[in-house]
Design a protein around this motif. Structure first.
Motif, mmCIF file in Angstrom:
data_model
loop_
_atom_site.group_PDB
_atom_site.id
_atom_site.type_symbol
_atom_site.label_atom_id
_atom_site.label_comp_id
_atom_site.label_asym_id
_atom_site.label_seq_id
_atom_site.Cartn_x
_atom_site.Cartn_y
_atom_site.Cartn_z
ATOM 1 N N TRP A 70 11.196 5.466 1.638
ATOM 2 C CA TRP A 70 11.131 5.696 3.228
ATOM 3 C C TRP A 70 12.095 4.831 3.964
ATOM 4 O O TRP A 70 12.627 5.170 4.728
ATOM 5 N N GLU A 71 12.226 3.676 3.596
ATOM 6 C CA GLU A 71 13.085 2.443 3.999
ATOM 7 C C GLU A 71 14.535 2.962 4.156
ATOM 8 O O GLU A 71 15.408 2.935 5.234
ATOM 9 N N GLU A 72 14.995 3.382 2.950
ATOM 10 C CA GLU A 72 16.322 4.050 2.818
ATOM 11 C C GLU A 72 16.559 5.166 3.691
ATOM 12 O O GLU A 72 17.807 5.466 4.157
ATOM 13 N N ALA A 73 15.617 6.002 3.923
ATOM 14 C CA ALA A 73 15.821 7.284 4.744
ATOM 15 C C ALA A 73 15.897 6.953 6.339
ATOM 16 O O ALA A 73 16.802 7.491 6.924
ATOM 17 N N ILE A 74 14.991 5.895 6.408
ATOM 18 C CA ILE A 74 15.353 5.487 7.979
ATOM 19 C C ILE A 74 16.704 4.833 8.119
ATOM 20 O O ILE A 74 17.413 4.866 9.315
ATOM 21 N N ARG A 75 17.134 4.109 7.228
ATOM 22 C CA ARG A 75 18.428 3.201 7.379
ATOM 23 C C ARG A 75 19.585 4.475 7.477
ATOM 24 O O ARG A 75 20.464 4.067 8.305
ATOM 25 N N LYS A 76 19.464 5.400 6.616
ATOM 26 C CA LYS A 76 20.406 6.203 6.668
ATOM 27 C C LYS A 76 20.649 6.962 8.254
ATOM 28 O O LYS A 76 21.803 7.250 8.613
ATOM 29 N N ALA A 77 19.627 7.210 8.627
ATOM 30 C CA ALA A 77 19.291 7.799 9.945
ATOM 31 C C ALA A 77 19.970 6.863 11.081
ATOM 32 O O ALA A 77 20.595 7.065 11.980
ATOM 33 N N ARG A 109 0.745 -1.214 0.029
ATOM 34 C CA ARG A 109 0.172 0.105 0.102
ATOM 35 C C ARG A 109 1.035 1.346 -0.086
ATOM 36 O O ARG A 109 0.362 2.333 -0.329
ATOM 37 N N MET A 110 2.186 1.270 0.195
ATOM 38 C CA MET A 110 2.950 2.287 0.214
ATOM 39 C C MET A 110 3.850 2.512 -0.748
ATOM 40 O O MET A 110 4.758 1.659 -1.156
ATOM 41 N N ASN A 111 3.276 3.540 -1.805
ATOM 42 C CA ASN A 111 4.013 3.888 -2.913
ATOM 43 C C ASN A 111 5.770 4.124 -2.797
ATOM 44 O O ASN A 111 6.098 3.969 -3.621
ATOM 45 N N ASP A 112 5.860 4.736 -1.523
ATOM 46 C CA ASP A 112 7.320 5.397 -1.547
ATOM 47 C C ASP A 112 8.157 4.616 -0.438
ATOM 48 O O ASP A 112 8.928 5.093 0.236
#
Length: 210
Positions: free
Chosen positions: A105-112, A98-101
């Motif tokens: 989003w996963e990559e943004a969390i991983r970087k943080a 259901r999440m198009n992005d």
């Protein structure tokens, strides 16, 4: 300005389907979880010998996504025996679809997370509830509070020292109850007895070894 991070109190989220798990490795005496799938993941955490401890809903942290700062609370923080730490996000397969992005989003969390010196791993329902491992973990975990009879343990060691491996039913002395069978299940979960949990549903015909 963002407030100082603190843990979410899952048991107070009345609109959620709160689940409870009493784990040996959990840093909390009672682990409260937001979904049945998160509770199912705890069986994997308890079974994995590489894992030292875990905590559900640990402290949140900031991440940047789509030009804005957000606060994220992992589903789990897991500490391994070698001292490394990973954050885990537990997702139903349908939620990801259901999440198009989702990938972004996963990559943004991983970087943080990496800035905090921690890995970030997303696990789905397909992995957590994969059969027959999932059923075997549930069944063997259910026996972890069973007391181990010293004489029966000596019997198992002697038998398996001589035979190297044997079907469970040939190791059971008392067939009038499931008590010895349950003791073997506990020993399997604790990896004091070895068998394959990946290939077939565990039964009295399953082969075990030391």
């Amino acid at each position: 300005m963002f407030k100082k991070p603190k843990r979410r109190v899952v048991r107070k989220l009345m609109s959620k389907s709160v689940n409870v798990f009493n784990g040996r490795k959990s840093l909390d005496k009672i682990t409260h979880l937001e979904s049945p799938l998160e509770a199912d993941f705890c069986y994997h955490l308890e079974f994995d010998q590489n894992i030292k401890s875990y905590q559900a809903q640990p402290l949140s942290f900031l991440y940047h996504f789509e030009g804005a700062a957000h606060r994220y609370t992992p589903d789990f923080e897991v500490v391994y025996q070698d001292g490394s730490i990973s954050y885990f996000e537990i997702k139903f397969d349908a939620d990801i679809l259901r999440m198009n992005d989702f990938t972004q989003w996963e990559e943004a969390i991983r970087k943080a997370a990496l800035k905090n010196g921690k890995d970030f791993i997303v696990l789905t329902e397909s992995f957590i509830r994969k059969k027959p491992l999932y059923e075997n973990l549930l069944n063997t975990w259910s026996a972890t509070n069973i007391d181990i009879d010293k004489d029966f343990l000596i019997h198992l060691i002697q038998q398996l020292d001589d035979r190297k491996q044997a079907p469970i039913h040939e190791l059971i002395l008392d067939t009038s109850s499931d008590y010895q069978f349950e003791q073997i299940y506990r020993l399997i979960f604790e990896k004091r007895l070895l068998t394959s949990l990946q290939n077939e549903l565990l039964s009295k015909s399953s082969m075990v070894e030391l």
